[in-house]
Design a protein around this motif. Structure first.
Motif, short mmCIF file in Angstrom:
data_model
loop_
_atom_site.label_atom_id
_atom_site.label_comp_id
_atom_site.label_asym_id
_atom_site.label_seq_id
_atom_site.Cartn_x
_atom_site.Cartn_y
_atom_site.Cartn_z
N SER A 1 0.83 -1.03 -0.04
CA SER A 1 0.01 0.03 -0.10
C SER A 1 1.03 1.26 0.07
CB SER A 1 -1.11 -0.17 1.24
OG SER A 1 -0.28 0.12 2.53
N GLU A 2 2.09 1.08 0.52
CA GLU A 2 2.93 2.34 0.67
C GLU A 2 3.67 2.49 -0.63
OE1 GLU A 2 2.27 4.05 3.17
OE2 GLU A 2 3.93 3.87 4.63
N VAL A 3 3.98 1.44 -1.43
CA VAL A 3 4.43 1.54 -2.60
C VAL A 3 3.27 2.15 -3.60
CG1 VAL A 3 5.04 0.05 -4.85
CG2 VAL A 3 5.86 -0.83 -2.57
N MET A 4 2.01 1.90 -3.59
CA MET A 4 1.12 2.48 -4.42
C MET A 4 0.95 3.99 -4.06
SD MET A 4 0.58 0.14 -6.27
CE MET A 4 -0.36 0.99 -7.54
N PHE A 5 1.11 4.17 -2.85
CA PHE A 5 1.03 5.61 -2.16
C PHE A 5 2.12 6.62 -3.10
CE2 PHE A 5 2.46 9.03 0.73
CZ PHE A 5 1.50 9.67 0.93
N PHE A 6 3.44 6.09 -3.07
CA PHE A 6 4.31 6.78 -3.56
C PHE A 6 4.12 6.70 -5.12
CE2 PHE A 6 6.42 6.63 0.74
CZ PHE A 6 6.94 8.16 0.66
N ALA A 7 3.76 5.59 -5.69
CA ALA A 7 3.59 5.67 -7.16
C ALA A 7 2.57 6.75 -7.46
CB ALA A 7 3.01 4.21 -7.42
N ALA A 8 1.50 7.09 -6.66
CA ALA A 8 0.60 8.05 -7.25
C ALA A 8 1.61 9.48 -7.35
CB ALA A 8 -0.33 8.22 -6.29
N PHE A 9 2.58 9.60 -6.30
CA PHE A 9 3.09 11.03 -6.25
C PHE A 9 3.98 10.91 -7.52
CE2 PHE A 9 1.37 11.00 -2.22
CZ PHE A 9 0.69 12.37 -2.12
N PHE A 10 5.03 9.92 -7.72
CA PHE A 10 5.81 9.65 -8.96
C PHE A 10 4.96 9.86 -10.31
CE2 PHE A 10 9.02 7.74 -5.82
CZ PHE A 10 10.09 8.52 -6.18
N TRP B 1 12.29 -4.68 6.73
CA TRP B 1 11.74 -4.99 5.52
C TRP B 1 11.21 -3.26 5.47
CZ3 TRP B 1 7.62 -9.26 5.74
CH2 TRP B 1 8.17 -10.38 5.82
N TYR B 2 10.52 -2.64 6.10
CA TYR B 2 10.09 -1.29 6.06
C TYR B 2 11.45 -0.37 5.91
CZ TYR B 2 7.22 2.97 6.91
OH TYR B 2 6.63 4.17 6.55
N TRP B 3 12.36 -0.42 6.45
CA TRP B 3 13.49 0.26 6.15
C TRP B 3 14.22 0.12 4.88
CZ3 TRP B 3 14.24 4.88 8.77
CH2 TRP B 3 15.64 5.24 8.26
N HIS B 4 14.22 -0.94 4.58
CA HIS B 4 14.59 -1.10 3.05
C HIS B 4 13.68 -0.47 2.21
CE1 HIS B 4 17.91 -3.77 4.21
NE2 HIS B 4 17.18 -4.75 4.82
N PHE B 5 12.54 -0.53 2.32
CA PHE B 5 11.64 0.12 1.48
C PHE B 5 11.97 1.46 1.45
CE2 PHE B 5 7.59 2.80 1.96
CZ PHE B 5 7.11 2.68 0.60
N VAL B 6 11.97 2.19 2.48
CA VAL B 6 12.19 3.56 2.82
C VAL B 6 13.54 3.87 1.87
CG1 VAL B 6 13.04 5.23 4.46
CG2 VAL B 6 11.14 4.07 4.73
N ASP B 7 14.64 3.03 1.89
CA ASP B 7 15.71 3.22 1.21
C ASP B 7 15.64 3.11 -0.19
OD1 ASP B 7 17.04 3.38 3.59
OD2 ASP B 7 17.72 1.41 3.61
N VAL B 8 14.73 2.34 -0.80
CA VAL B 8 14.70 2.27 -2.15
C VAL B 8 13.59 3.28 -2.66
CG1 VAL B 8 13.52 0.69 -3.89
CG2 VAL B 8 14.71 -0.36 -2.18
N VAL B 9 12.84 3.81 -1.97
CA VAL B 9 12.10 4.96 -2.32
C VAL B 9 12.92 6.24 -2.42
CG1 VAL B 9 10.47 6.67 -1.78
CG2 VAL B 9 9.76 4.31 -1.52
N TRP B 10 13.92 6.34 -1.43
CA TRP B 10 14.93 7.48 -1.72
C TRP B 10 15.78 7.46 -2.74
CZ3 TRP B 10 15.44 12.28 -0.26
CH2 TRP B 10 16.57 12.82 -0.38
N LEU B 11 16.35 6.12 -3.22
CA LEU B 11 17.15 6.01 -4.22
C LEU B 11 16.25 6.55 -5.67
CD1 LEU B 11 18.88 2.73 -3.75
CD2 LEU B 11 19.74 4.94 -3.59
#
Length: 305
Positions: free
Chosen positions: A105-114, A286-296
């Motif tokens: 759900s967080e992936v899709m959240f950021f997908a909307a802004f990207f 897991w959540y922290w790795h997700f945060v890192d990928v979004v930042w990249l």
């Protein structure tokens, strides 16, 4: 009262699962989340209309405190139940699927802004510059330049534009190094936990938290620099809006992830987790790795390209 039951399905024969007692936490979460969102909406409406936002901020604060109380109590219950040995492998799978869907759900959240950023850069700005309109380049105002980042304005006096954007090879690069390094340190901590090396686990988890806090400090300084020195604000057109929405929401997720890691460190200090049972730690990593990928992705598509 909470009870244990046995599956009748042959795949789970003789394997017990846990049925919790009735809980007050869902209704408390509903009230807290409702007040928080209503407060945010009221702040935005009252600010746009030039009205007082004191009551709205009070609603937001009350809702936030209720949410904090709910999270502390609900997760405390889960920790106590887990420590009591009430959870079976089936419950562990349930937690893993729940965390997986939450991250999705967080992936899709950021997908909307990207997606908004992609649409503005690839479609909206070129169209406004005259692409596909027989060469017209003045759809907004005389002399409009369809370039990205779009920071020019029709009247620099009435609408002061940003002086410049933040380059990628300064503070953003520092933050990239901090987050990539933190992803490495939390992985080392995870391996130390599985190997039963508690001292190594504490050190590398604390190092991850230090790197995360360093990221927050650097981003806060970057925002102050953007507003005061570069005049780059939320009102700086579509670029300013997408920049602060993407980096701001990511920063909020970094703060949330940092709180999760701090809680994991406190639990480690109390002797929680074993080499075999430590999903709470895994979920936080897991959540922290997700945060890192979004930042990249942010570093690439917002700062560099």
């Amino acid at each position: 009262m909470a009870t244990d039951h046995t599956y009748t399905h042959e795949k789970y024969a003789y394997q017990k699962y846990y049925v919790p007692e009735q809980s007050k936490w869902p209704i408390i979460a509903t009230v807290g989340l409702g007040l928080t969102l209503f407060g945010v909406a009221s702040i935005m409406v009252n600010s746009s209309q030039g009205e007082s936002t004191g009551g709205s901020w009070l609603l937001f604060l009350v809702g936030s405190l209720i949410m904090a109380y709910m999270l502390f109590g609900w997760f405390g219950n889960v920790i106590r139940e887990s420590r009591a040995g009430l959870y079976s492998p089936q419950m562990d799978r349930s937690f893993r699927w729940g965390m997986s869907w939450f991250i999705f759900s967080e992936v899709m959240f950021f997908a909307a802004f990207f997606g908004a950023l992609f649409y503005a850069r690839v479609f909206a700005v070129p169209w406004l510059g005259g692409e596909g309109d027989r060469g017209s380049s003045n759809l907004l105002w005389e002399g409009f330049q369809a370039t990205w980042p779009l920071i020019n304005t029709p009247d620099p006096v009435a609408y002061p534009p940003a002086k410049e954007v933040i380059g990628p090879w300064g503070l953003p690069l520092v933050n990239t190094i901090l987050l990539v390094t933190s992803s490495l340190t939390v992985t080392i901590a995870h391996h130390a936990l599985k190997a039963g090396h508690r001292g190594k686990l504490k050190f590398w988890l604390a190092a991850t938290i230090a790197l995360a806090l360093g990221f927050v400090v650097v981003q806060a300084y970057e925002y102050v620099h953007a507003y005061k020195d570069l005049n780059l604000t939320l009102e700086s057109g579509i670029y300013g809006t997408t920049f602060f929405m993407l980096t701001g929401f990511h920063g909020a997720h970094v703060i949330l992830g940092t709180l999760m890691l701090i809680i994991m460190l406190v639990r480690v200090m109390k002797g929680h987790f074993t080499a075999e049972q430590h999903f709470g730690f895994e979920a936080a990593s897991w959540y922290w790795h997700f945060v890192d990928v979004v930042w990249l992705m942010l570093f690439t598509f917002v700062y560099i390209l």
